[in-house]
Write a protein that holds these residues in place. Structure first.
Motif, PDB file in Angstrom:
ATOM      1  N   VAL A   1       0.951  -1.132   0.082  1.00 42.50           N
ATOM      2  CA  VAL A   1      -0.152  -0.040   0.189  1.00 42.50           C
ATOM      3  C   VAL A   1       0.814   1.202   0.092  1.00 42.50           C
ATOM      4  CG1 VAL A   1      -1.857   1.326   1.095  1.00 42.50           C
ATOM      5  CG2 VAL A   1      -1.671  -1.213   1.263  1.00 42.50           C
ATOM      6  N   GLU A   2       0.449   2.122  -1.082  1.00 44.19           N
ATOM      7  CA  GLU A   2       1.483   3.336  -1.056  1.00 44.19           C
ATOM      8  C   GLU A   2       0.594   4.554  -1.612  1.00 44.19           C
ATOM      9  OE1 GLU A   2       4.646   4.534  -0.970  1.00 44.19           O
ATOM     10  OE2 GLU A   2       3.559   6.124  -1.487  1.00 44.19           O
ATOM     11  N   PRO A   3       0.519   5.523  -0.911  1.00 43.26           N
ATOM     12  CA  PRO A   3      -0.588   6.777  -1.357  1.00 43.26           C
ATOM     13  C   PRO A   3       0.290   7.296  -2.803  1.00 43.26           C
ATOM     14  CG  PRO A   3       0.402   7.296   0.423  1.00 43.26           C
ATOM     15  CD  PRO A   3       1.029   6.085   0.091  1.00 43.26           C
ATOM     16  N   PHE A   4       1.450   7.317  -3.003  1.00 39.20           N
ATOM     17  CA  PHE A   4       2.134   8.101  -4.040  1.00 39.20           C
ATOM     18  C   PHE A   4       2.105   7.572  -5.454  1.00 39.20           C
ATOM     19  CE2 PHE A   4       6.919   9.523  -4.964  1.00 39.20           C
ATOM     20  CZ  PHE A   4       6.246  10.774  -5.456  1.00 39.20           C
ATOM     21  N   ALA A   5       1.212   8.282  -6.118  1.00 36.09           N
ATOM     22  CA  ALA A   5       0.911   7.769  -7.580  1.00 36.09           C
ATOM     23  C   ALA A   5       2.106   7.338  -8.561  1.00 36.09           C
ATOM     24  CB  ALA A   5      -0.022   8.814  -8.363  1.00 36.09           C
ATOM     25  N   GLU A   6       3.300   7.964  -8.076  1.00 32.07           N
ATOM     26  CA  GLU A   6       4.406   7.833  -9.056  1.00 32.07           C
ATOM     27  C   GLU A   6       5.126   6.599  -8.666  1.00 32.07           C
ATOM     28  OE1 GLU A   6       7.132  10.891  -8.860  1.00 32.07           O
ATOM     29  OE2 GLU A   6       8.763   9.817 -10.042  1.00 32.07           O
ATOM     30  N   GLY A   7       5.042   6.201  -7.130  1.00 30.43           N
ATOM     31  CA  GLY A   7       5.473   4.888  -6.790  1.00 30.43           C
ATOM     32  C   GLY A   7       4.701   3.809  -7.253  1.00 30.43           C
ATOM     33  N   VAL A   8       3.491   3.825  -7.360  1.00 26.58           N
ATOM     34  CA  VAL A   8       2.335   3.020  -7.535  1.00 26.58           C
ATOM     35  C   VAL A   8       2.472   2.623  -8.978  1.00 26.58           C
ATOM     36  CG1 VAL A   8       0.021   2.057  -7.722  1.00 26.58           C
ATOM     37  CG2 VAL A   8       0.560   3.383  -5.839  1.00 26.58           C
ATOM     38  N   GLY A   9       2.947   3.646  -9.996  1.00 23.94           N
ATOM     39  CA  GLY A   9       3.100   3.456 -11.097  1.00 23.94           C
ATOM     40  C   GLY A   9       4.288   2.599 -11.393  1.00 23.94           C
ATOM     41  N   LYS A  10       5.525   2.832 -10.610  1.00 26.75           N
ATOM     42  CA  LYS A  10       6.799   2.397 -10.747  1.00 26.75           C
ATOM     43  C   LYS A  10       6.460   0.876 -10.321  1.00 26.75           C
ATOM     44  CE  LYS A  10       9.894   5.955 -10.108  1.00 26.75           C
ATOM     45  NZ  LYS A  10      10.641   6.629  -9.201  1.00 26.75           N
ATOM     46  N   ALA A  11       5.752   0.512  -9.508  1.00 27.39           N
ATOM     47  CA  ALA A  11       5.362  -0.803  -8.980  1.00 27.39           C
ATOM     48  C   ALA A  11       4.763  -1.649  -9.940  1.00 27.39           C
ATOM     49  CB  ALA A  11       4.950  -0.932  -7.777  1.00 27.39           C
ATOM     50  N   LEU A  12       3.725  -1.124 -10.537  1.00 28.83           N
ATOM     51  CA  LEU A  12       2.837  -1.468 -11.505  1.00 28.83           C
ATOM     52  C   LEU A  12       3.734  -2.003 -12.723  1.00 28.83           C
ATOM     53  CD1 LEU A  12      -0.524   0.648 -11.659  1.00 28.83           C
ATOM     54  CD2 LEU A  12      -0.175  -1.657 -10.956  1.00 28.83           C
ATOM     55  N   THR A  13       4.512  -1.155 -13.009  1.00 29.43           N
ATOM     56  CA  THR A  13       5.616  -1.513 -14.101  1.00 29.43           C
ATOM     57  C   THR A  13       6.343  -2.718 -13.926  1.00 29.43           C
ATOM     58  OG1 THR A  13       5.698   0.933 -14.768  1.00 29.43           O
ATOM     59  CG2 THR A  13       7.302  -0.358 -15.696  1.00 29.43           C
ATOM     60  N   GLN A  14       6.841  -2.744 -12.479  1.00 26.94           N
ATOM     61  CA  GLN A  14       7.752  -4.107 -12.226  1.00 26.94           C
ATOM     62  C   GLN A  14       6.762  -5.050 -12.295  1.00 26.94           C
ATOM     63  OE1 GLN A  14      10.206  -2.639  -8.683  1.00 26.94           O
ATOM     64  NE2 GLN A  14       9.438  -0.881  -9.153  1.00 26.94           N
ATOM     65  N   ILE A  15       5.499  -5.083 -11.752  1.00 25.30           N
ATOM     66  CA  ILE A  15       4.963  -6.269 -11.624  1.00 25.30           C
ATOM     67  C   ILE A  15       4.413  -6.882 -12.991  1.00 25.30           C
ATOM     68  CG2 ILE A  15       2.300  -6.846 -11.256  1.00 25.30           C
ATOM     69  CD1 ILE A  15       2.600  -4.754  -8.858  1.00 25.30           C
ATOM     70  N   SER A  16       4.301  -5.780 -13.804  1.00 25.90           N
ATOM     71  CA  SER A  16       4.133  -6.336 -15.498  1.00 25.90           C
ATOM     72  C   SER A  16       5.404  -6.859 -16.020  1.00 25.90           C
ATOM     73  CB  SER A  16       3.721  -5.051 -16.282  1.00 25.90           C
ATOM     74  OG  SER A  16       3.529  -5.185 -17.624  1.00 25.90           O
ATOM     75  N   GLU A  17       6.412  -6.178 -15.818  1.00 26.21           N
ATOM     76  CA  GLU A  17       7.745  -6.857 -16.375  1.00 26.21           C
ATOM     77  C   GLU A  17       8.152  -8.063 -15.908  1.00 26.21           C
ATOM     78  OE1 GLU A  17      10.621  -3.537 -16.433  1.00 26.21           O
ATOM     79  OE2 GLU A  17       9.537  -2.186 -18.084  1.00 26.21           O
ATOM     80  N   LEU A  18       7.996  -8.188 -14.879  1.00 32.24           N
ATOM     81  CA  LEU A  18       8.360  -9.601 -14.177  1.00 32.24           C
ATOM     82  C   LEU A  18       7.579 -10.540 -14.161  1.00 32.24           C
ATOM     83  CD1 LEU A  18       9.978  -7.766 -10.774  1.00 32.24           C
ATOM     84  CD2 LEU A  18      11.333  -8.886 -12.965  1.00 32.24           C
ATOM     85  N   GLU A  19       6.224 -10.115 -14.673  1.00 30.28           N
ATOM     86  CA  GLU A  19       5.103 -11.334 -14.843  1.00 30.28           C
ATOM     87  C   GLU A  19       4.595 -11.607 -13.268  1.00 30.28           C
ATOM     88  OE1 GLU A  19       5.767 -13.767 -17.646  1.00 30.28           O
ATOM     89  OE2 GLU A  19       5.947 -12.266 -19.360  1.00 30.28           O
ATOM     90  N   LEU A  20       4.578 -10.855 -12.407  1.00 33.35           N
ATOM     91  CA  LEU A  20       4.257 -11.286 -10.837  1.00 33.35           C
ATOM     92  C   LEU A  20       2.776 -11.308 -10.952  1.00 33.35           C
ATOM     93  CD1 LEU A  20       6.695  -8.734  -9.008  1.00 33.35           C
ATOM     94  CD2 LEU A  20       7.038 -11.236  -9.691  1.00 33.35           C
ATOM     95  N   THR A  21       2.482 -12.626 -10.374  1.00 30.27           N
ATOM     96  CA  THR A  21       0.873 -12.838 -10.103  1.00 30.27           C
ATOM     97  C   THR A  21       0.660 -12.637  -8.594  1.00 30.27           C
ATOM     98  OG1 THR A  21       1.402 -15.216 -10.169  1.00 30.27           O
ATOM     99  CG2 THR A  21       0.793 -13.973 -12.441  1.00 30.27           C
ATOM    100  N   ASN A  22       1.645 -12.614  -7.748  1.00 28.42           N
ATOM    101  CA  ASN A  22       1.399 -12.596  -6.513  1.00 28.42           C
ATOM    102  C   ASN A  22       1.460 -11.501  -5.581  1.00 28.42           C
ATOM    103  OD1 ASN A  22       4.288 -12.551  -6.831  1.00 28.42           O
ATOM    104  ND2 ASN A  22       4.648 -13.844  -5.287  1.00 28.42           N
ATOM    105  N   VAL A  23       0.969 -10.281  -6.327  1.00 26.12           N
ATOM    106  CA  VAL A  23       1.092  -8.950  -5.809  1.00 26.12           C
ATOM    107  C   VAL A  23      -0.351  -8.257  -5.814  1.00 26.12           C
ATOM    108  CG1 VAL A  23       2.221  -6.756  -5.801  1.00 26.12           C
ATOM    109  CG2 VAL A  23       3.557  -8.661  -6.261  1.00 26.12           C
TER     110      VAL A  23
END
Ligand code: SAM
Length: 238
Positions: free
Chosen positions: A94-116
């Motif tokens: 959980v993170e309120p900062f949009a830029e941080g969430v945007g970065k996390a989403l990018t990593q989740i997509s690139e790493l193909e993580l399904t457990n986040v």
């Protein structure tokens, strides 16, 4: 509630807690990040549930061996690094900062993580909605230090928030706090140790001075913005 929520904060009203973050916007999102917010985020968003009602294990497609929860994941390096190393767990950040969430989403997509699973908001609102004793681990890594005395009330570690964290941990669950700000280290230790359901695992100075073996370093940490070397406090929920 002592402070008004900032105008650019995400939608959830803080019913019981004061604010712990100053801004939730940051730099404009890239087109790619906007795409992830539109497509990926709704699929992996953890909702704010009524108090004590949501079993977090039901949020995942697999049957997670453990549920880990990170408060204020910043750019998401620790969150996604741990999720990648431990595919069997279910990881909530959980993170309120949009830029941080945007970065996390990018990593989740690139790493193909399904457990986040993510929420762009206040971790305490999400925690309140979880059923008690459902989390195996909580991470608070390098939280905002709020160094001025008049801002200490904005620190995420307070007696009441510690009680909330403890209530959501399973017996035997673990909480890790890290900081490189000396005053916050003392402040946090005092508040964690005041909770009689938490036991500090350290038996020697190296236990808190040396990064734990499973630690994932973040970009924020490498900036060395604090006034001391990082300390790592691990607690067990009794
Ligand atoms: C100093 S940064 C560190 C980020 C990350 N943990 C790291 O080590 O790289 C602290 C983060 O906590 C977030 N934060 C502050 N209050 C929060 C809250 N109540 N719930 C969730 N995140 C919060 C801030 O937006 C910020 O991104």
């Amino acid at each position: 509630m002592e402070d008004k929520q900032p105008d650019n904060a995400p939608g959830q009203a803080l019913l019981t807690f004061g604010k712990t973050f100053g801004r939730a916007g940051g730099r404009p999102l890239s087109t790619r990040q906007k795409g992830f917010f539109a497509d990926l985020y709704p699929r992996i968003e953890i909702p704010i549930a009524p108090a004590n009602s949501l079993d977090p294990s039901t949020l995942f497609d697999h049957d997670p061996a453990e549920i880990w929860f990170e408060i204020g994941f910043g750019g998401g390096e620790h969150l996604t690094g741990q999720a990648q190393r431990h595919p069997q767990i279910g990881s909530i950040g959980v993170e309120p900062f949009a830029e941080g969430v945007g970065k996390a989403l990018t990593q989740i997509s690139e790493l193909e993580l399904t457990n986040v699973r993510l929420n762009r908001g206040d971790a305490r609102d999400v925690l309140l909605g979880l059923k008690d004793e459902t989390l195996d681990r909580i991470f608070i890594m390098f939280p905002d230090p709020w160094p001025k005395t008049r801002h200490h009330k904005r620190r995420i570690v307070q007696h009441d928030s510690v009680a909330l964290f403890v209530s959501k941990l399973k017996p035997g669950g673990r909480l890790r706090f890290a900081t490189d700000v000396m005053h916050y280290a003392d402040w946090a230790l005092e508040r964690f140790c005041a909770n009689d359901r938490l036991d500090w695992t350290a038996t020697a100075a190296d236990d808190w001075r040396i990064p734990p073996q499973d630690h994932v370093t973040t970009r924020y940490q490498t900036k060395n913005l604090g006034d001391c070397k990082p300390v790592y406090f691990d607690f067990i929920r009794l």
